[in-house]
Write an enzyme that holds these catalytic residues in place. Structure first.
Site, PDB file in Angstrom:
ATOM      1  N   LYS A 105      -8.672  21.940  64.610  1.00  0.00           N
ATOM      2  CA  LYS A 105      -8.232  22.627  65.668  1.00  0.00           C
ATOM      3  C   LYS A 105      -7.021  23.361  65.644  1.00  0.00           C
ATOM      4  O   LYS A 105      -6.204  22.984  64.902  1.00  0.00           O
ATOM      5  CB  LYS A 105      -8.026  21.433  66.779  1.00  0.00           C
ATOM      6  CG  LYS A 105      -9.196  20.707  67.366  1.00  0.00           C
ATOM      7  CD  LYS A 105      -9.890  21.608  68.147  1.00  0.00           C
ATOM      8  CE  LYS A 105     -11.088  20.930  68.858  1.00  0.00           C
ATOM      9  NZ  LYS A 105     -11.806  21.442  69.698  1.00  0.00           N
ATOM     10  N   GLU A 163     -14.369  29.277  65.579  1.00  0.00           N
ATOM     11  CA  GLU A 163     -15.130  28.884  66.634  1.00  0.00           C
ATOM     12  C   GLU A 163     -14.167  29.370  67.804  1.00  0.00           C
ATOM     13  O   GLU A 163     -13.082  29.047  67.990  1.00  0.00           O
ATOM     14  CB  GLU A 163     -15.394  27.681  66.499  1.00  0.00           C
ATOM     15  CG  GLU A 163     -15.996  26.974  67.809  1.00  0.00           C
ATOM     16  CD  GLU A 163     -16.534  25.514  67.703  1.00  0.00           C
ATOM     17  OE1 GLU A 163     -16.334  24.844  68.886  1.00  0.00           O
ATOM     18  OE2 GLU A 163     -16.458  25.055  66.680  1.00  0.00           O
ATOM     19  N   ASP A 191     -18.715  28.694  71.351  1.00  0.00           N
ATOM     20  CA  ASP A 191     -18.675  27.541  72.094  1.00  0.00           C
ATOM     21  C   ASP A 191     -18.653  27.647  73.635  1.00  0.00           C
ATOM     22  O   ASP A 191     -19.536  27.860  74.156  1.00  0.00           O
ATOM     23  CB  ASP A 191     -17.653  26.673  71.512  1.00  0.00           C
ATOM     24  CG  ASP A 191     -17.772  25.178  72.196  1.00  0.00           C
ATOM     25  OD1 ASP A 191     -18.631  25.170  72.885  1.00  0.00           O
ATOM     26  OD2 ASP A 191     -16.635  24.684  71.995  1.00  0.00           O
ATOM     27  N   LYS A 215     -23.889  22.194  72.829  1.00  0.00           N
ATOM     28  CA  LYS A 215     -23.641  20.765  73.149  1.00  0.00           C
ATOM     29  C   LYS A 215     -24.615  20.234  74.435  1.00  0.00           C
ATOM     30  O   LYS A 215     -24.573  20.937  75.396  1.00  0.00           O
ATOM     31  CB  LYS A 215     -22.168  20.686  73.633  1.00  0.00           C
ATOM     32  CG  LYS A 215     -21.163  21.190  72.678  1.00  0.00           C
ATOM     33  CD  LYS A 215     -19.744  21.117  73.035  1.00  0.00           C
ATOM     34  CE  LYS A 215     -18.773  21.697  71.643  1.00  0.00           C
ATOM     35  NZ  LYS A 215     -17.321  21.625  72.096  1.00  0.00           N
TER      36      LYS A 215
END
Length: 336
Positions: A105, A163, A191, A215
């Site tokens: 992250k 990402e 994403d 997801k």
């Protein structure tokens, strides 16, 4: 199915996190004990009823339909490194035995780019010291401008991909153009531009990404993931299946999706295994409703778990939170 039946089958749990993630230390979820298995409804707290309806569809699919037939038994996973100080990185890395791929992250509010560089360097250094060449991904959650994303690519290379470096699909497309123009061989992954929009195929139409992070929960279930994955693969985008900070019941969906992805063979007729999935996030929990899934050389078995009664009871959310989640389900039901 009727909503009263769903609520009769529902359990609301509150799981403590071992590491602060997405600004929270506790993850709440509504679990559904359905006729076909267990489902999960756990949209992030900031999501409204319309956006949360996809998460409800996913939970209902798992509980009332079950999952497609798998074609593989094991799933390679990546490690997830929250936006922690660099000196905390080794302890988190060591939670993921055998993992070769690490998602880190970055662009956390209140932190600096120097913090990001230090965190990425700490992962690379610690993993390399074990004799493993790490595959690194950085996840900015849309926190950079185009210029900042390009600067980050230069500073953090080599990377598997960045990402969601910027918030919009148009910005992602511009990042890709500038990276290619500057000879920087870093892929761009989408994403939020896929899971938070009505048209997940728009990223491919704009040629805005090389990789799609899909997801099951926010896309509406495992079958929806497989449909999106097929469409994007036909447009030469790679696929990474990931979790949305799911409980172990939600992780069932991600593992089922990877296990059911169609096999792809290269020019030498060798099965190309799916990209390392972001499904080892259970390690971020102190407690979960099942026993912890065990990593085997960086892989998880694609097995479907059910909550253990004692854990379900011990982790039950307070009555007011239970009713809050029941009302949230009722509101989302209106948008199915």
């Amino acid at each position: 199915m009727k909503i009263d039946d769903v609520l009769d089958r529902a359990h609301v749990v509150s799981l403590p996190l071992a590491v602060k993630f997405r600004g929270i230390t506790t993850r709440e979820a509504l679990l559904i004990d359905g006729p076909a298995g267990w489902g999960e409804f756990a949209p992030f707290l900031e999501y409204g009823p319309a956006e949360s309806a996809a998460w409800l569809r996913a939970g209902l699919e798992a509980a009332y339909e079950g999952f497609p037939k798998p074609v593989r038994e094991w799933v390679e996973v990546n490690a997830t490194i929250p936006a922690v100080p660099a000196n905390e990185v080794p302890a988190i890395v060591d939670r993921y035995p055998g993992c070769r791929t690490f998602k880190i992250k970055v662009a956390e509010k209140g932190q600096t780019f120097a913090d990001d560089i230090a965190r990425v360097h700490a992962v690379r250094e610690h993993v390399s010291a074990r004799g493993v060449i790490p595959v690194l991904r950085v996840d900015a959650n849309g926190g950079w401008s185009v210029a900042e994303a390009v600067e980050a690519a230069q500073a953090l290379m080599p990377l598997d991909y960045m990402e969601q470096p910027c918030s919009s699909a148009e910005e992602l497309a511009e990042v890709r153009r500038q990276l290619m123009r500057n000879g920087l061989f870093v892929r761009v992954a989408a994403d939020e531009s896929i899971r938070k929009v009505e048209d997940p195929y728009r990223v491919a139409d704009l040629q805005a990404a090389d990789v799609a992070v899909v997801k099951p929960a926010p896309l509406g279930g495992v079958r929806r993931v497989l449909d999106v994955a097929q469409h994007l693969r036909e447009r030469h985008m790679d696929i990474t299946v990931a979790s949305a900070l799911d409980t172990s019941i939600g992780i069932n969906m991600g593992l089922a999706a990877v296990a059911a992805l169609p096999q792809i063979y290269d020019d030498e007729d060798i099965d190309v295994t799916p990209a390392a999935a972001g499904l080892a996030t259970g390690i971020l929990f102190e407690e979960d409703v099942t026993a912890p899934r065990q990593l085997h050389d960086g892989h998880l078995r694609a097995e479907i778990l059910a909550p253990e009664p004692d854990r379900l009871s011990d982790l039950a959310a307070p009555a007011d939170r239970r009713e809050w989640w029941f009302e949230r389900l009722r509101e989302s039901w209106q948008h199915l």
